[in-house]
Structure formats: C-alpha cells, structure tokens
Design a protein around this motif. Sequence first.
Motif, PDB file in Angstrom:
ATOM      1  N   LEU A 100     -24.244  43.871  15.642  1.00 24.56           N
ATOM      2  CA  LEU A 100     -25.552  44.500  15.837  1.00 24.56           C
ATOM      3  C   LEU A 100     -26.671  43.484  15.610  1.00 24.56           C
ATOM      4  O   LEU A 100     -27.663  43.462  16.362  1.00 24.56           O
ATOM      5  N   TRP A 101     -26.538  42.664  14.583  1.00 20.97           N
ATOM      6  CA  TRP A 101     -27.539  41.622  14.333  1.00 20.97           C
ATOM      7  C   TRP A 101     -27.569  40.584  15.460  1.00 20.97           C
ATOM      8  O   TRP A 101     -28.630  40.103  15.846  1.00 20.97           O
ATOM      9  N   ALA A 102     -26.388  40.255  15.976  1.00 16.27           N
ATOM     10  CA  ALA A 102     -26.321  39.287  17.072  1.00 16.27           C
ATOM     11  C   ALA A 102     -27.036  39.827  18.312  1.00 16.27           C
ATOM     12  O   ALA A 102     -27.737  39.081  19.016  1.00 16.27           O
ATOM     13  N   GLY A 410     -24.076  37.355   4.159  1.00 16.27           N
ATOM     14  CA  GLY A 410     -23.237  37.192   2.973  1.00 16.27           C
ATOM     15  C   GLY A 410     -22.932  38.528   2.321  1.00 16.27           C
ATOM     16  O   GLY A 410     -21.790  38.795   1.911  1.00 16.27           O
ATOM     17  N   ALA A 411     -23.943  39.418   2.240  1.00  9.35           N
ATOM     18  CA  ALA A 411     -23.736  40.746   1.656  1.00  9.35           C
ATOM     19  C   ALA A 411     -22.753  41.566   2.481  1.00  9.35           C
ATOM     20  O   ALA A 411     -21.879  42.255   1.925  1.00  9.35           O
ATOM     21  N   ILE A 412     -22.871  41.483   3.814  1.00  6.34           N
ATOM     22  CA  ILE A 412     -21.946  42.222   4.674  1.00  6.34           C
ATOM     23  C   ILE A 412     -20.523  41.682   4.542  1.00  6.34           C
ATOM     24  O   ILE A 412     -19.547  42.445   4.522  1.00  6.34           O
ATOM     25  N   ALA A 413     -20.385  40.352   4.442  1.00  2.00           N
ATOM     26  CA  ALA A 413     -19.051  39.760   4.261  1.00  2.00           C
ATOM     27  C   ALA A 413     -18.425  40.237   2.955  1.00  2.00           C
ATOM     28  O   ALA A 413     -17.241  40.593   2.906  1.00  2.00           O
ATOM     29  N   ILE A 414     -19.234  40.245   1.882  1.00  2.00           N
ATOM     30  CA  ILE A 414     -18.737  40.739   0.581  1.00  2.00           C
ATOM     31  C   ILE A 414     -18.344  42.202   0.696  1.00  2.00           C
ATOM     32  O   ILE A 414     -17.251  42.611   0.266  1.00  2.00           O
ATOM     33  N   MET A 486     -24.592  50.850   6.835  1.00  2.00           N
ATOM     34  CA  MET A 486     -24.529  49.636   6.008  1.00  2.00           C
ATOM     35  C   MET A 486     -25.644  48.656   6.390  1.00  2.00           C
ATOM     36  O   MET A 486     -26.252  48.017   5.519  1.00  2.00           O
ATOM     37  N   ARG A 487     -25.909  48.548   7.686  1.00  2.00           N
ATOM     38  CA  ARG A 487     -26.986  47.664   8.135  1.00  2.00           C
ATOM     39  C   ARG A 487     -28.331  48.139   7.580  1.00  2.00           C
ATOM     40  O   ARG A 487     -29.142  47.331   7.093  1.00  2.00           O
ATOM     41  N   MET A 488     -28.564  49.419   7.656  1.00  2.00           N
ATOM     42  CA  MET A 488     -29.824  49.970   7.154  1.00  2.00           C
ATOM     43  C   MET A 488     -29.996  49.689   5.664  1.00  2.00           C
ATOM     44  O   MET A 488     -31.100  49.363   5.196  1.00  2.00           O
ATOM     45  N   ILE A 489     -28.899  49.793   4.913  1.00  2.00           N
ATOM     46  CA  ILE A 489     -28.966  49.554   3.464  1.00  2.00           C
ATOM     47  C   ILE A 489     -29.302  48.101   3.167  1.00  2.00           C
ATOM     48  O   ILE A 489     -30.200  47.795   2.374  1.00  2.00           O
ATOM     49  N   VAL A 490     -28.576  47.180   3.807  1.00  2.00           N
ATOM     50  CA  VAL A 490     -28.793  45.753   3.546  1.00  2.00           C
ATOM     51  C   VAL A 490     -30.206  45.337   3.944  1.00  2.00           C
ATOM     52  O   VAL A 490     -30.919  44.664   3.182  1.00  2.00           O
TER      53      VAL A 490
END
Length: 634
Positions: A100-102, A410-414, A486-490
């Motif tokens: 989504l970020w890409a 990094g947060a998404i990877a974790i 998860m995207r919205m949270i980060v």
Amino acid sequence: MKEEFKPYIPAGKVTPEFTVTSVIMGVLLAVIFGAANAYLGLRVGMTVSASIPAAVISMGVIRVLMKKDSILESNMVQTIGSAGESLAAGAIFTMPVLFLWAKDGISDTPSIVTIALIALCGGVLGVLFMVPLRNALIVKEHGVLPYPEGTACAEVLLAGEEGGANATTVFAGMGIAAVFKFIVDGLKVIPSVIVAPIKALKTEISAEVYPALIGVGYICGVKIASYMFAGGLIGWFVLIPAIITFGGDTLLYPGTDTIANMYAAGGASAIWRSYIRYIGAGAVAAGGIISLIKSLPLIITTFIDAVKGIKGGRENKLLRTDRDLDMRFIGAGVLVMILVIWLIPQIPVTLLGAVLIVLFGFFFGAVSSRMVGLVGSSNNPVSGMAIATLLFATLCLKTTGDKGIHGMTGAIAIGSIICIIAAMAGDTSQDLKTGYILGATPMKQQIGELIGAVISAFTIGGVLILLDSAWGFGTTELSAPQATLMRMIVEGVMEGNLPWALVFMGVFIAIVIEILGISVLPVAIGLYLPLELSATIMIGGLIRWFTDKKAHSEVKNKDADTGILFCSGLIAGEGLVGILLAVLAVFKVADKIDLSKLINTGIIGGIVLMIIMALCVVKFSLGNKGMADGKREE
C-alpha cells in the motif's frame, strides 16, 4: 493420583511417521492451503484452520489410495500442511501495508526476498518458542486445556482407521466452490454482489455471491456470524443514515466533499469508505486490546508454566513420545534468527527492533499457545496482539529518532514477525496436541513444523506479489481489512494524521459491547467490513443453525462435523480458483474469458446461485450428519 495418559500408538511401538510421502504431501498442502487462506483473509479479514481438511485429505490419500496403514504418517502430513495456513494468516494481517505504501509512492515495492525473510523469521521463531512450552501446556495440562482443533484432528484421524470416506466431502466442497467461483469471477455471467437500495433509510443491503463466505459462516456458527452481522447493521443501518441525515452540506474530514454530494455520487458505500471505516478501526483496535487485558491472568500463568516446562523438559527423554528438539538447538536457532533480523538489509529492523521481537515474540507466543488451548485457534486474537505490538514498537522507534518511512516500515516488519510468531505458536500447539493423543514423536513433529514454515515463507511472497499485481490490496476484490487497519495505526502514531474523533467513536462502541457481555471482536470486524461480506457469512451461520436443529443431535465434536469438512473444501476451492484467476489476470487472459457483455443474468442470477450454494451446504451437512450418527449408533 492422576491417571497416566496412554496414547493410541504406545511409546514403545515405532511406526512410519516422518517419511518421504508424508513430507511431500505435507509440503504440497502447506502451499495450497497457505495460498487459499491468504486469499480468503485478504478478502474478508478472517482465516480458517486447515488442520482438519489437511488431515482428511492425507487420510484419504495414504489409507484409501495408497493402502497404507499409518496414522502417524497422516498426522505428519497435516502437521506440515497446517503450517502454511498459519504462516499465511500471520503474514496477510500486516505485510500488505508495504504494498500500500509502495502504491502511494512512499516506499519501494517489497521484493519477494524481503517478504520471504520476514515470514521465515516469524515462522521459525513461532515453532522454536513453542518447544519449551510443550511439556507444560500439552503434557501436564492434558485434560485441563482441551485444544479443540487439535483434539478434533485426532478424532478425524482415529475415525479414519475405519475408512477415509470423509475425504470425498472435502474434495466435493473444493470442486463445487471452484465451479461457482469461476462462473462469478472468471466468466462473470453472474454478479458477485446482490445490492438492494433502501431509500427511506438512505442506505442499502447487500450480499456477496461467494461459497467461501457461506463456508466461513457455517464454520463459525450462527452466534459468531450474528455478531459480525450485528456490527454491519450498526454501520449501515445506524451510522451511515445518521451521517447522511445530519451531515447534509457539511464538509467533514477526512471526506473531500460535502456529505450530500458524496452520497449523491457514490451512495452509502462512499460514506462507509470515508467515515465508517475509521469508526470500525477504532472498534477493532479496542476489541483486540480488551481481549489482551482479559487474558492477563492466562499470560502470567503461562510464563510460570513455561519456566517449569523448561526445567522439567529433560524427564523421560528415553521415551519416544517425550523427545523434543534439543534446547541447545532451540537457543542457537533463536540467536541465528535475531542476527538475521538485525543484520540482513532486506529486513528493515534495527537492533532495538530485534530485541523487541524476541521479547514480544516469546511473550505472545506463550499467550497464543495457552489461549488456543482454551478457546481454539479460530478465536485467537492474533490481530489484537499485532495491534499492541505496532503501537508499542512505533512509539519506541519514534522516541529513539527512527521516524518517517524507515521507522514505519521497521514497525510493520516487527509487527509482521510477531503476528506470524503468534499464529505459528498457536498452530504448533494444536498439532502437538494431536500428536500427543495419537502417540507421535514430538521432535519429528517439530521438524515437520519447521519444514512447513520454511516452504510457506518462500511461497507467501509469490502469492502476495501475484495478488497485488492482479487486483491490488485495498481494492474491492482484496480489501485487506487488517492490513489497512495496521497502516492507519502506524501512520497515526508516527504522523498524527488520524481522524481521532471517529476512531474513538469506535473505541467506545466496543466498550459498550463489552459492558453488555457480548464478544467484541466479531462485532467490531462486522462494523469494519462492508455489509455484503457479513450478510453472506450470516447466511452460512443460519444454515448451520438450521442443519443442527434438523439433525436433532450434533456430531460429538463440532469441529469434526462433515458439514464443516465440506465448508472447509468450499473455502479451499474458492481460494485456489482465486489464485488461478489472479494468474490469468497477470497474463492478460482474464479479459478473454469474460462473458459479461454477452450474458448478464443480473440480480436474479445472483439470487439463484446463492440459493443453489445454500442447498448444497444443507444437502452435504444433513446427509453426512445422518451417516455419522448412524455409525455411532452401530
């Protein structure tokens, strides 16, 4: 004094278990069910256990086709096969965020190597963290922790000692679902969604015409399905009409036009996309955190039992059924995974992130193992654990100066690794429970889990890239609800750009539901997802209620019900055709088989197909229940 448990195959007896046949079949099923579950989870935000259908298929092939009498070999197939489904479940909740970020130009598109390495680390750590817990949770708590899926799997395999006829039920479900899915999304001669506008309320009621959704509702049962549907009703028949009625010409963030214009242009769906999605996100986040808070007593008990399990794990090592992987191997494996996470550039995690993964990983792995022992894998709040991890990890990274896209990736990877750890730990514990009842060798099962995790890790990358290329995450075809959350949270924590008023509305809706004593997560998921999904799931739940009533007596264990086996086949069949259609879309073949311009059955075709699907489920459920009950009476 507690009577010593005696497994089906005694510890002193050695039978074929870890064979070439079981490994090859297990790997194939890990790939198939992993891909199917990834597709299902990205569509509806829910995944289902593949352990029972994998057990039935292995039993059918090994006993019926190959004429081999080896229950432990069949058990090894389902042990390896179910690993793919669990790893996929953990991966799809988080990793689509990178895509989504890409798409938004924020970061580069993740490579298949990056996805595979992240999934590999999570999968391997999930299995390794479960090994020292086996003695405490599986052996010493036998009779206390039921592990419903694991026990049901053992029952299916034991029933297979009298014949593997139930395998045909799974294959029938797969075949029927494959045909229906191809008609709807391949040939496109029947609409995928039935929509009926309700102008008086300024909303609409809708239902998707897909067999997998009916299967999900049947497996979950009418209670969970009704909770999801109730959440959908709150969103589409309370909040959307209220926003349209009171909003009028108001321009309300995050909408980009007045509410009246948005409704005129896009209908109720436009209001859902701009506002209800955020309210649902707040409800899902609150539901996950509430589930964790309620589990705190279990968490404390689990850590105490884990320490005892490590200390007592060396007893009776000479018995085949007591042999685990050596703790030195476990320690070395965990250390290697930490170094891989920290040092390999494809994984965007710092040393602090690697440390957080170890701490949260064992913590949530232990929690997951204990919780699935009590409530089953289907009710394991993996997404809630991922939410808690993401909140804490993003705050830590932001505080230490790791901001921007590097900190967010990094947060998404974790979060991805932790999510996969929790899912794998839960699956591994269910499989070890099955093996404990049957008399399998734990060490061989643990090796099988590692094989399944490694193979699935390299498969899931290709599946995610394929699905993204065909339809794209965040679209109607692949809504990826958890990943979007998860995207919205980060982003919300890192950049502070969330519409917090809407989010907290969802939080307090979840709190009210909890006060009423209702299970929060299914209602919250129903509020977050489009109504068309929960409506069809509700139909499946009602079919389950009807068939249970009609049969007058349910099968001894619901999870071993052949109706559930048929619906598991529906889910697997639709998922596999979904992957096939994705391949056709990538290679530009999908348009050539599209007959929608020549044949258009409209809403009537959708209703007819929905009725046919429902009748198929009823037919298989009632017919097989009667057979099952008849066998028991004999």
